[in-house]
Enzyme design. Sequence first.
Site, short mmCIF file in Angstrom:
data_model
loop_
_atom_site.label_atom_id
_atom_site.label_comp_id
_atom_site.label_asym_id
_atom_site.label_seq_id
_atom_site.Cartn_x
_atom_site.Cartn_y
_atom_site.Cartn_z
N SER A 198 0.83 -1.20 0.00
CA SER A 198 0.00 0.00 0.00
C SER A 198 0.86 1.25 0.00
O SER A 198 1.64 1.46 -0.93
CB SER A 198 -0.97 -0.04 1.19
N ASP A 304 -9.23 -5.39 -5.11
CA ASP A 304 -8.80 -4.35 -4.17
C ASP A 304 -9.62 -3.08 -4.43
O ASP A 304 -9.51 -2.45 -5.48
CB ASP A 304 -7.31 -4.06 -4.37
N HIS A 335 -7.51 -5.94 -0.50
CA HIS A 335 -6.27 -5.26 -0.11
C HIS A 335 -5.52 -6.12 0.91
O HIS A 335 -5.51 -5.83 2.10
CB HIS A 335 -6.65 -3.89 0.49
#
Length: 649
Positions: A198, A304, A335
């Site tokens: 991320s 995601d 995610h």
Amino acid sequence: MPKRTRFTIWRPLATLAVAALMAAFLTPVAARATPRESRPVYSYAHAIREAVWVDTGLDGDGDGRTDRVAADIVRPGEPARQGRKVPVIMDASPYYSCCGRGNESQKKTYDASGRVVQMPLFYDNYFVPRGYAFVGVDLAGTNRSDGCVDIGGRYDIGSAKAVIDWLNGRARGYTSRTGNTTVRATWTNGKTGMIGKSWDGTIANGVAATGVRGLKTIVPISAISSWYDYYFAKGAPLYDSGPDWLSDAVESAAARAHCAAVQKKLVDGAPRTGDWTGLWTERDYVRHASKVKASVFLVHGMQDLNVRTKHFGQWWDALARHGVERKIWLSQTGHVDPFDYRRGAWVDTLHRWFDHELLGYANGIDREPMADIERHPDQWVTSKLWPPRDTQSTTLRPATGSKPGVGTLGLRRGQGTETFTDNPALSETDWAARIGTSTPEKAGFLSKPLTRDLRLSGSSQVTVTATPTTSTAHLSAVLVDLGPGTIRDYADDGEGITTLTGRTCWGASTAGDSSCFKATKAKTEAVDYTVFSRGWADLGNYADAGKGVPLTPGKAYTITLDLAATDHVVPKGHRLALIVAGTDKDLIDPPSTTPTLTVDLSRTSAGLPLVGGPAAFTRATSGAASTAPAPTPLEGVRSPRTIQRLPGS
């Protein structure tokens, strides 16, 4: 020299010639002794743990002195004593103190002298005994670093780049945050691989886009490639806040007291209109893909809905255009880190990747397939190239059907119109569940039942010509696999995984830093349909993707929506469907009005990346009867929940 586009091509011909010449002088014994895998031969319990504050050369907080960022280091002691130097694995993050890393939200902990005791995740436990140093960098304005958080801008990226410069003797490091005693990285060969999920992976993308010397590879997991696309989709807002909220969420108390000017720039530079500004240009790494010299091992969940898959699609395509060596894993999760959905294979593959890229071991990973794709939960396939060489953008066209709002999808141009009214209370799952029913909030278009599997691989675009009744309108386009299946439940809180109580161990442990992490398993759901790609836009951005204007009611506008990259097989017996609608609840924010839109089907189309191109679609739909879809609501995953506005949370 032609650009390198194949994963299996790694070095210029001159380098290969030198390698061949050197091989000619190697004795058979020496050749056989060349290692293929780093082994855990060094002590983790006695590893050197130290902190260095690296001068970034920037003054983000405006206090009149350049900022220093904290780099916590864990490295094996034996190589330094033996006069040998080691490569570095680095994770630069804003989360080491505010939010934690990984499935168990681990934070850094320190001893009384300020040396790191627990380094989150398994990287140090596993790789330090194998002859790597691990460096955890606190981004500017977070944890023990000076400066301000600027959300992917020069201070964020400069934090990590400065550490790579220090590792290569080009920047100054200090033994404390404010002292004058300098320290050099004499223990490293300067070769660095960056990794992170991320925001952390985003920093890896951004640093690679500077072309910094010494960065040999990056492993971005669920990472952002352009910050505009984290907040907007062609003018349509994806969240009800901007980067200033995110900065405030991760900044240290000390930074927050001195960073009002940077916060104001984040507010002023990111207007909620969705217009492109200089702030977004600075944070667009895709435009600098030509500077990337590091190889890229990209990992992303195809469902995601936090860092949406447009990010990996446009980054991958840009890297390919510039001949960057690359590899990719695509899962069915949301995610989620691959450590939590394919743990054993992930650790093994990452180990061999770093051995090849940072130690130069000839372990064959460069000759393996470019892509690993999760086709069903825990069932993976490989692809020699990604997308496959015979993938072609194929234009499919919607047409009217036997009842309003339920049409057909094929190769021939359609005629007529379909009309729907935006309903911000409904989402893509509501639309798909009633795709065979006339409902006022969407228009759905279905292919014939497929007589062969049909694979989509890459990024899609949907061009819509629509006439609104109001001065504002948002559009959504959704691709659906209509048919029964069992998928990872990406809409669940675990986004496709369930965390168990038992643990598995990966590397060595100490009393303060365990290498044992909670095991996981796939969280699955039996469904009647699967939404596998989606995209959004503000119709007011029809003329300029970076600037919206008010619409004239009653006037037709044409706009192209960029859909998320994916790799999905619509199986034999299923149908491929396209839905066009307004606000996709919880995935985009609604417009200021409630428009009714009339879609001109003769000027509406979908460009889909079909493996085999138009011929594959023709074969898959030939001879099929166009039976009517079941009118009853279909079962899918629950409606996508409101996604966290914090990448990595």
